[in-house]
Design a protein around this motif. Structure first.
Motif, PDB file in Angstrom:
ATOM      1  N   THR A   1       0.835  -1.199   0.000  1.00 34.05           N
ATOM      2  CA  THR A   1       0.000   0.000   0.000  1.00 34.05           C
ATOM      3  C   THR A   1       0.869   1.247   0.000  1.00 34.05           C
ATOM      4  O   THR A   1       2.033   1.217   0.400  1.00 34.05           O
ATOM      5  CB  THR A   1      -0.924   0.044   1.238  1.00 34.05           C
TER       6      THR A   1
ATOM      7  N   SER B   1       0.813   5.226   1.499  1.00 33.48           N
ATOM      8  CA  SER B   1       0.158   6.047   2.519  1.00 33.48           C
ATOM      9  C   SER B   1       0.074   7.510   2.103  1.00 33.48           C
ATOM     10  O   SER B   1      -0.548   8.325   2.784  1.00 33.48           O
ATOM     11  CB  SER B   1       0.907   5.932   3.851  1.00 33.48           C
TER      12      SER B   1
ATOM     13  N   THR C   1       6.465   5.815  -0.352  1.00 32.98           N
ATOM     14  CA  THR C   1       5.685   5.348   0.796  1.00 32.98           C
ATOM     15  C   THR C   1       5.165   3.929   0.610  1.00 32.98           C
ATOM     16  O   THR C   1       4.461   3.416   1.483  1.00 32.98           O
ATOM     17  CB  THR C   1       4.492   6.278   1.073  1.00 32.98           C
TER      18      THR C   1
ATOM     19  N   GLN D   1       2.398  -5.137   3.726  1.00 35.13           N
ATOM     20  CA  GLN D   1       1.655  -5.477   4.932  1.00 35.13           C
ATOM     21  C   GLN D   1       1.461  -6.989   4.957  1.00 35.13           C
ATOM     22  O   GLN D   1       1.176  -7.598   3.921  1.00 35.13           O
ATOM     23  CB  GLN D   1       0.274  -4.820   4.941  1.00 35.13           C
TER      24      GLN D   1
ATOM     25  N   LEU E   1      -6.597   7.114   1.525  1.00 31.49           N
ATOM     26  CA  LEU E   1      -5.303   6.498   1.802  1.00 31.49           C
ATOM     27  C   LEU E   1      -5.298   5.833   3.173  1.00 31.49           C
ATOM     28  O   LEU E   1      -5.960   6.313   4.088  1.00 31.49           O
ATOM     29  CB  LEU E   1      -4.211   7.565   1.725  1.00 31.49           C
ATOM     30  N   PRO E   2      -4.559   4.735   3.334  1.00 28.38           N
ATOM     31  CA  PRO E   2      -3.690   4.070   2.364  1.00 28.38           C
ATOM     32  C   PRO E   2      -4.477   3.228   1.372  1.00 28.38           C
ATOM     33  O   PRO E   2      -5.567   2.730   1.697  1.00 28.38           O
ATOM     34  CB  PRO E   2      -2.801   3.189   3.251  1.00 28.38           C
TER      35      PRO E   2
END
Length: 249
Positions: free
Chosen positions: A10, A12, A18, A22, A61-62
């Motif tokens: 992802t 952010s 960024t 995850q 976001l994210p």
């Protein structure tokens, strides 16, 4: 394997720096849904724009980028009859647009797209409604099949559905991006003659290797005049316009 963990990437903020992985539990498909092990995702210019600017979409976001994927069905939820375990599938970029003209006007643009208001697919696994998927071609591996939903279908719609291309037509393709290269190959498959513009001699050579009949260096002068000259003054039947701006003129 439907137990264990998966990885999803992802952003952010609208900055590729960024992008982070995850680790999450692998989800289970609900009624009408399919769990897919993603084998490949494709990078479109649109995906770059979503990451960098959001394209004016109402993103929260994210978010996960990437709107195209190909993979293999790991499990199906109750009521799913279109797919079974181990079927290879690709995702539909605009899931609710099945056929005909897209409903709505020119603006705002349709928002219900993957990696837009709908989830992105930069992950190892995804649960999606079965109706959002179609069978992947047996002739392509995952990397090839993943490029079809945006770039491949865009070129097909332009030349075949709307352009009604025929054998013997002459097609001018701008550049050597994803849509352009699909356009080149689709046009050749229909028996058309294809001219390609590019600012790179190496890319023009690659286009010729894919079947282009003539390459035009757009940095060497008036490429439109060069296209007219290459057709003996007749001009082209189709222009696959992907550049916009002054190129449209």
């Amino acid at each position: 394997m439907t137990d264990g963990t998966m990885t999803r990437w992802t952003i952010s903020a609208h900055d590729i720096a960024t992008l982070r992985p995850q680790t999450l539990p692998i989800p289970r498909p609900g009624p009408g849904e399919v769990l897919v092990k993603i084998g490949a995702v494709a990078l479109n210019y649109r995906d770059k724009m979503v990451v960098e600017t959001g394209m004016g979409l109402p993103l929260s976001l994210p978010v996960s980028p990437a709107s195209d994927m190909a993979g293999r069905v790991l499990a199906t939820g109750a009521g799913v009859s279109r797919f079974k375990t181990d079927d290879r599938v690709i995702a539909q970029f605009i899931p609710d647009w099945i056929d005909g003209r897209r409903p709505g006007g020119a603006w705002p643009l349709p928002l219900d797209t993957l990696a837009g208001t709908l989830p992105g697919l930069l992950a190892t696994h995804a649960v999606l409604p079965a109706d959002w998927l179609v069978a992947a071609p047996r002739s392509l591996d995952d990397a090839g099949a993943a490029t079809l939903p945006v770039a491949g279908l865009t070129a097909w719609m332009a030349l075949v559905e709307y352009g009604r291309i025929r054998a013997g037509d002459t097609v001018l393709v701008q550049g050597t991006g994803g849509v352009a290269l699909f356009g080149l190959q689709i046009a050749r498959a229909h028996g058309a003659r294809v001219l390609v513009t590019s600012g790179s001699a190496d890319k023009l050579a690659q286009a010729r290797a894919l079947g282009a009949d003539h390459g035009i260096d757009r940095g060497a002068g008036d490429w439109a005049a060069a296209a007219v000259a290459a057709t003996g003054g007749r001009g082209v039947d189709h222009l696959l316009e992907v550049a916009g701006g002054a190129g449209l003129g």
